[in-house]
Motif scaffolding. Structure first.
Motif, PDB file in Angstrom:
ATOM      1  N   GLN A 257      14.029  29.949-143.500  1.00 19.98           N
ATOM      2  CA  GLN A 257      12.988  30.330-142.318  1.00 19.98           C
ATOM      3  C   GLN A 257      13.865  31.774-142.082  1.00 19.98           C
ATOM      4  N   TRP A 258      13.010  32.743-142.031  1.00 21.93           N
ATOM      5  CA  TRP A 258      13.593  34.305-141.791  1.00 21.93           C
ATOM      6  C   TRP A 258      13.756  34.374-140.228  1.00 21.93           C
ATOM      7  N   SER A 259      14.858  34.832-139.418  1.00 21.78           N
ATOM      8  CA  SER A 259      15.158  35.246-138.336  1.00 21.78           C
ATOM      9  C   SER A 259      15.227  36.628-138.498  1.00 21.78           C
ATOM     10  N   GLY A 260      15.647  37.354-137.321  1.00 25.09           N
ATOM     11  CA  GLY A 260      15.934  38.539-137.225  1.00 25.09           C
ATOM     12  C   GLY A 260      17.202  38.764-138.095  1.00 25.09           C
ATOM     13  N   ARG A 261      18.083  37.968-138.086  1.00 25.56           N
ATOM     14  CA  ARG A 261      19.430  37.981-138.645  1.00 25.56           C
ATOM     15  C   ARG A 261      19.294  38.318-139.941  1.00 25.56           C
ATOM     16  N   GLU A 262      18.466  37.409-140.694  1.00 26.03           N
ATOM     17  CA  GLU A 262      18.414  37.315-142.257  1.00 26.03           C
ATOM     18  C   GLU A 262      17.713  38.978-142.464  1.00 26.03           C
ATOM     19  N   ALA A 263      16.519  39.082-141.729  1.00 25.11           N
ATOM     20  CA  ALA A 263      16.008  40.568-141.951  1.00 25.11           C
ATOM     21  C   ALA A 263      16.741  41.631-141.784  1.00 25.11           C
ATOM     22  N   ALA A 264      17.590  41.650-140.819  1.00 25.19           N
ATOM     23  CA  ALA A 264      18.703  42.639-140.663  1.00 25.19           C
ATOM     24  C   ALA A 264      19.478  42.689-141.924  1.00 25.19           C
ATOM     25  N   LEU A 265      20.174  41.498-142.564  1.00 26.51           N
ATOM     26  CA  LEU A 265      20.867  41.547-143.588  1.00 26.51           C
ATOM     27  C   LEU A 265      20.215  42.064-144.913  1.00 26.51           C
ATOM     28  N   LEU A 266      18.676  41.731-144.656  1.00 24.78           N
ATOM     29  CA  LEU A 266      18.085  42.094-146.360  1.00 24.78           C
ATOM     30  C   LEU A 266      17.859  43.759-146.194  1.00 24.78           C
ATOM     31  N   ARG A 267      17.843  44.454-144.944  1.00 26.33           N
ATOM     32  CA  ARG A 267      17.613  45.777-144.895  1.00 26.33           C
ATOM     33  C   ARG A 267      19.127  46.302-145.221  1.00 26.33           C
ATOM     34  N   ALA A 268      20.180  45.878-144.841  1.00 21.69           N
ATOM     35  CA  ALA A 268      21.355  46.203-145.154  1.00 21.69           C
ATOM     36  C   ALA A 268      21.759  46.253-146.556  1.00 21.69           C
ATOM     37  N   ALA A 269      21.318  45.008-147.071  1.00 25.50           N
ATOM     38  CA  ALA A 269      21.462  45.058-148.613  1.00 25.50           C
ATOM     39  C   ALA A 269      20.823  45.945-149.613  1.00 25.50           C
ATOM     40  N   THR A 270      19.513  46.620-149.006  1.00 23.59           N
ATOM     41  CA  THR A 270      18.725  47.384-149.698  1.00 23.59           C
ATOM     42  C   THR A 270      19.222  48.855-149.446  1.00 23.59           C
ATOM     43  N   ARG A 271      20.263  49.022-148.438  1.00 18.84           N
ATOM     44  CA  ARG A 271      20.570  50.464-148.104  1.00 18.84           C
ATOM     45  C   ARG A 271      19.556  51.228-147.591  1.00 18.84           C
ATOM     46  N   MET A 272      18.363  50.850-147.058  1.00 19.43           N
ATOM     47  CA  MET A 272      17.668  51.574-146.438  1.00 19.43           C
ATOM     48  C   MET A 272      17.711  51.894-145.045  1.00 19.43           C
ATOM     49  N   SER A 273      17.196  53.032-144.393  1.00 21.40           N
ATOM     50  CA  SER A 273      17.136  53.364-143.136  1.00 21.40           C
ATOM     51  C   SER A 273      16.231  52.176-142.260  1.00 21.40           C
ATOM     52  N   LEU A 274      16.275  52.308-141.053  1.00 20.98           N
ATOM     53  CA  LEU A 274      15.420  51.413-140.437  1.00 20.98           C
ATOM     54  C   LEU A 274      14.049  51.795-140.563  1.00 20.98           C
ATOM     55  N   ARG A 275      13.807  53.185-140.450  1.00 20.16           N
ATOM     56  CA  ARG A 275      12.428  53.741-140.840  1.00 20.16           C
ATOM     57  C   ARG A 275      11.881  53.326-142.088  1.00 20.16           C
ATOM     58  N   ASP A 276      12.904  53.538-143.207  1.00 23.04           N
ATOM     59  CA  ASP A 276      12.225  53.340-144.606  1.00 23.04           C
ATOM     60  C   ASP A 276      11.772  51.886-144.929  1.00 23.04           C
ATOM     61  N   PHE A 277      12.658  51.078-144.382  1.00 23.89           N
ATOM     62  CA  PHE A 277      12.503  49.391-144.602  1.00 23.89           C
ATOM     63  C   PHE A 277      11.367  49.208-143.891  1.00 23.89           C
ATOM     64  N   ALA A 278      10.870  49.522-142.678  1.00 21.28           N
ATOM     65  CA  ALA A 278       9.696  49.192-142.047  1.00 21.28           C
ATOM     66  C   ALA A 278       8.599  49.704-142.726  1.00 21.28           C
ATOM     67  N   ASP A 279       8.714  50.833-143.139  1.00 24.23           N
ATOM     68  CA  ASP A 279       7.467  51.368-144.331  1.00 24.23           C
ATOM     69  C   ASP A 279       7.498  50.712-145.464  1.00 24.23           C
ATOM     70  N   TYR A 280       8.452  50.258-146.051  1.00 22.65           N
ATOM     71  CA  TYR A 280       8.493  49.436-147.290  1.00 22.65           C
ATOM     72  C   TYR A 280       7.688  48.151-147.087  1.00 22.65           C
ATOM     73  N   LEU A 281       8.182  47.485-145.945  1.00 20.79           N
ATOM     74  CA  LEU A 281       7.338  46.335-145.690  1.00 20.79           C
ATOM     75  C   LEU A 281       6.082  46.320-145.155  1.00 20.79           C
ATOM     76  N   GLY A 282       5.774  47.398-144.664  1.00 18.38           N
ATOM     77  CA  GLY A 282       4.466  47.874-143.994  1.00 18.38           C
ATOM     78  C   GLY A 282       4.434  47.078-142.705  1.00 18.38           C
ATOM     79  N   VAL A 283       5.356  47.168-142.056  1.00 12.53           N
ATOM     80  CA  VAL A 283       5.516  46.730-140.471  1.00 12.53           C
ATOM     81  C   VAL A 283       5.864  47.920-139.494  1.00 12.53           C
ATOM     82  N   ALA A 284       5.580  47.837-138.159  1.00  9.39           N
ATOM     83  CA  ALA A 284       6.007  48.945-137.192  1.00  9.39           C
ATOM     84  C   ALA A 284       7.339  48.978-137.120  1.00  9.39           C
ATOM     85  N   HIS A 285       7.868  50.067-137.092  1.00  8.32           N
ATOM     86  CA  HIS A 285       9.291  50.505-136.900  1.00  8.32           C
ATOM     87  C   HIS A 285       9.936  49.604-135.831  1.00  8.32           C
TER      88      HIS A 285
END
Length: 377
Positions: A6-34
């Motif tokens: 089950q995803w929580s904010g913690r796992e989502a944040a860790l996935l963004r960190a693993a991708t090395r994307m900025s917050l804005r780029d990660f949101a765009d990649y997922l198709g969700v709001a910044h």
């Protein structure tokens, strides 16, 4: 196979960190709001996304390349960190290319840019993506009259020497590209004296075969690539050889320009005149890529701004700036860059101090303030 029950904010944040994307780029990649990604990172385990967003995160994880999944798994504790000497070197190169364009040109460019900073932002700017043939690039245009290109290039070199040679060789094409890109955007003639003087590199080390003392030496070498390259000969820079790199990694080395801002067990970071390098060992407790990029953008913009004032003084002119960008502007910027904030982490303070001090920005800002005061007085 890595899985998240089950995803929580913690796992989502860790996935963004693993991708090395900025917050804005990660949101765009997922198709969700910044703002959605911001809330995940703010709330952590207390926030559980809805079912459709759970599916979006599952799909994003499945599509990630192997190195990203490995970093994510390590952050989750699903596998131990490997001590193998066979791991690849994976580096994200962040190049910052500042160009002084003046307030009038900056105003013209900002009028056509969709993203603008709010009035409360202390260093006002706008930004937009620009095409680069070999990487992802954003152009930041600051109201004080400086444009800064932020060019991101993923690299998997065979050695640190190979990366150092690539760095110096690409600098030769990065500078004229930046000048031409701005000239085209402003529709300027080729005779217009836009000058891009240098490229500042920030390396985010994603993975590598080193541990402990060798990792420390590797990050030092990323910050000071000149020790691996012979640039004295005419023509292209040439690597000094695998034996030199192996010796420096094994024995370690000291360099007078380097300042550490890492925290044992959490990160390894060095800043120097030649650039910055960072390796995060703990994704949840280390600095984020956004924090490093934000600091460098401000430092490079102000460095170029002060450089313009220095050139006026050396040409025998009385330097003057438009209203709002005189010595009081520099005094305020100096305070923001050199004073710790109540909510700032110790790591962030160390990083900011290391970057400011090794760039000699503090001294340049004081000299520019004095020059502008003398003109007013």
């Amino acid at each position: 196979m890595i899985s998240v029950r089950q995803w929580s904010g913690r796992e989502a944040a860790l996935l963004r960190a693993a991708t090395r994307m900025s917050l804005r780029d990660f949101a765009d990649y997922l198709g969700v709001a910044h703002r959605t990604v911001s809330l995940w990172e703010e709330k952590g385990e207390a926030l559980v996304p809805r079912g459709n967003t759970q599916a979006i995160l599952d799909t994003a994880l499945e599509r990630c390349p192997a190195d990203v999944r490995a970093r994510f798994a390590e952050a989750l504790g699903q596998r131990p960190r490997s001590g193998s000497d066979e791991g690849p070197i994976v580096v994200d190169s962040h190049k910052f290319i500042p160009v002084t364009i003046g307030q009038a040109h900056a105003r013209r460019l900002r009028e056509s840019m969709p993203e603008a900073s709010t009035a409360a932002t202390w260093l006002e700017h706008s930004a937009a993506s620009v095409h680069h043939p070999e990487g992802q690039c954003r152009l930041y245009v600051f109201a004080c009259g400086v444009a800064v290109f932020h060019l991101v290039q993923h690299h998997e070199p065979s050695s640190l020497t190979d990366l150092a040679v690539w760095r110096y060789r690409t600098y030769a094409t990065d500078l004229p590209w930046a000048r031409q890109a701005l000239a085209d955007a402003l529709e300027l003639p080729n005779t217009d004296p836009l000058t891009a003087e240098y490229v500042l590199s920030l390396y985010w080390l994603c993975s590598g075969p080193w541990q402990d003392e060798q990792l420390d030496s590797a990050v030092r070498l990323l910050s000071t690539p000149s020790v691996l390259v012979n640039r004295s000969e005419t023509g292209q820079p040439r690597g000094l050889g695998a034996d030199i790199e192996a010796q420096l990694l094994e024995q370690g080395f000291e360099h007078p320009d380097l300042v550490s801002f890492g925290v044992r067990g959490i990160s390894t970071g060095y800043a120097g005149w030649s650039g910055v390098a960072y390796a995060a060992q703990s994704a949840e407790r280390s600095l984020t890529l956004d924090e490093l990029v934000e600091c460098e953008l401000a430092v490079q913009a102000l460095w170029a701004f002060c450089r313009q004032i220095q050139l006026m003084v050396e040409d025998g002119e009385d330097p003057s700036m438009p209203e709002g960008y005189g010595w009081r502007f520099l005094r305020a910027a100096y305070s923001r860059l050199t004073t710790a904030r109540a909510q700032e982490t110790a790591q962030h303070v160390l990083m900011r101090e290391a970057v400011v001090n090794t760039s000699d920005l503090a001294a340049r800002m004081r000299a520019a303030q004095d020059a502008l005061r003398d003109t007013v007085g």
